[in-house]
Design a protein around this motif. Structure first.
Motif, PDB file in Angstrom:
ATOM      1  N   SER A  69       0.833  -1.205   0.000  1.00  0.00           N
ATOM      2  CA  SER A  69       0.000   0.000   0.000  1.00  0.00           C
ATOM      3  C   SER A  69       0.868   1.256   0.000  1.00  0.00           C
ATOM      4  O   SER A  69       2.074   1.202   0.241  1.00  0.00           O
ATOM      5  CB  SER A  69      -0.895   0.011   1.244  1.00  0.00           C
ATOM      6  N   GLY A  70       0.214   2.377  -0.232  1.00  0.00           N
ATOM      7  CA  GLY A  70       0.901   3.654  -0.151  1.00  0.00           C
ATOM      8  C   GLY A  70       1.459   3.898   1.238  1.00  0.00           C
ATOM      9  O   GLY A  70       2.516   4.524   1.396  1.00  0.00           O
TER      10      GLY A  70
ATOM     11  N   ARG B 200       5.200   4.989   2.226  1.00  0.00           N
ATOM     12  CA  ARG B 200       5.488   6.140   3.094  1.00  0.00           C
ATOM     13  C   ARG B 200       6.443   5.736   4.213  1.00  0.00           C
ATOM     14  O   ARG B 200       7.414   6.444   4.517  1.00  0.00           O
ATOM     15  CB  ARG B 200       4.200   6.719   3.698  1.00  0.00           C
TER      16      ARG B 200
ATOM     17  N   LEU C 226       0.373   8.970  -4.607  1.00  0.00           N
ATOM     18  CA  LEU C 226       0.874   7.601  -4.593  1.00  0.00           C
ATOM     19  C   LEU C 226       0.830   7.023  -3.178  1.00  0.00           C
ATOM     20  O   LEU C 226       0.420   5.877  -2.980  1.00  0.00           O
ATOM     21  CB  LEU C 226       2.311   7.574  -5.128  1.00  0.00           C
ATOM     22  N   GLU C 227       1.213   7.827  -2.205  1.00  0.00           N
ATOM     23  CA  GLU C 227       1.226   7.343  -0.814  1.00  0.00           C
ATOM     24  C   GLU C 227      -0.178   7.136  -0.255  1.00  0.00           C
ATOM     25  O   GLU C 227      -0.344   6.525   0.788  1.00  0.00           O
ATOM     26  CB  GLU C 227       2.001   8.314   0.081  1.00  0.00           C
ATOM     27  N   LYS C 228      -1.191   7.605  -0.949  1.00  0.00           N
ATOM     28  CA  LYS C 228      -2.580   7.433  -0.498  1.00  0.00           C
ATOM     29  C   LYS C 228      -3.275   6.247  -1.159  1.00  0.00           C
ATOM     30  O   LYS C 228      -4.393   5.906  -0.791  1.00  0.00           O
ATOM     31  CB  LYS C 228      -3.369   8.711  -0.763  1.00  0.00           C
ATOM     32  N   LYS C 229      -2.593   5.612  -2.113  1.00  0.00           N
ATOM     33  CA  LYS C 229      -3.194   4.480  -2.818  1.00  0.00           C
ATOM     34  C   LYS C 229      -3.331   3.272  -1.903  1.00  0.00           C
ATOM     35  O   LYS C 229      -2.505   3.040  -1.038  1.00  0.00           O
ATOM     36  CB  LYS C 229      -2.342   4.087  -4.025  1.00  0.00           C
TER      37      LYS C 229
ATOM     38  N   ILE D 130      -0.320  -0.822  -4.646  1.00  0.00           N
ATOM     39  CA  ILE D 130       0.699  -0.473  -5.633  1.00  0.00           C
ATOM     40  C   ILE D 130       1.355  -1.771  -6.070  1.00  0.00           C
ATOM     41  O   ILE D 130       1.752  -2.584  -5.237  1.00  0.00           O
ATOM     42  CB  ILE D 130       1.760   0.479  -5.033  1.00  0.00           C
TER      43      ILE D 130
END
Length: 69
Positions: free
Chosen positions: A3-4, A8, A35-38, A41
């Motif tokens: 995940s984002g 992070r 991207l960090e909120k997705k 990934i």
């Protein structure tokens, strides 16, 4: 699943600002922030992130929050 949030955590582990991480990936800081909120990934993007952040699959596993494992 990566995940984002995991990305992070690894960015912080590498002591990188979002702007620095974005530069390594060749994207803008606002795009990196998204991207960090997705939630997920994978694929080429994940491979690019691993290479830019110098991390392995083991690192990804170590930094994956328990609720995402």
């Amino acid at each position: 699943m990566v995940s984002g949030e995991t990305i992070r955590l690894i960015r912080n582990w590498r002591k990188l600002a979002q702007k620095q991480a974005a530069s390594l990936l060749g994207i803008s800081q606002p795009a990196y922030s998204k991207l960090e909120k997705k939630k997920e990934i994978n694929g080429r993007l994940l491979e690019k992130i691993k290479k830019a952040f110098l991390c392995t699959d083991d690192d990804l596993q170590r930094f994956t929050p328990p609720e995402n494992k």
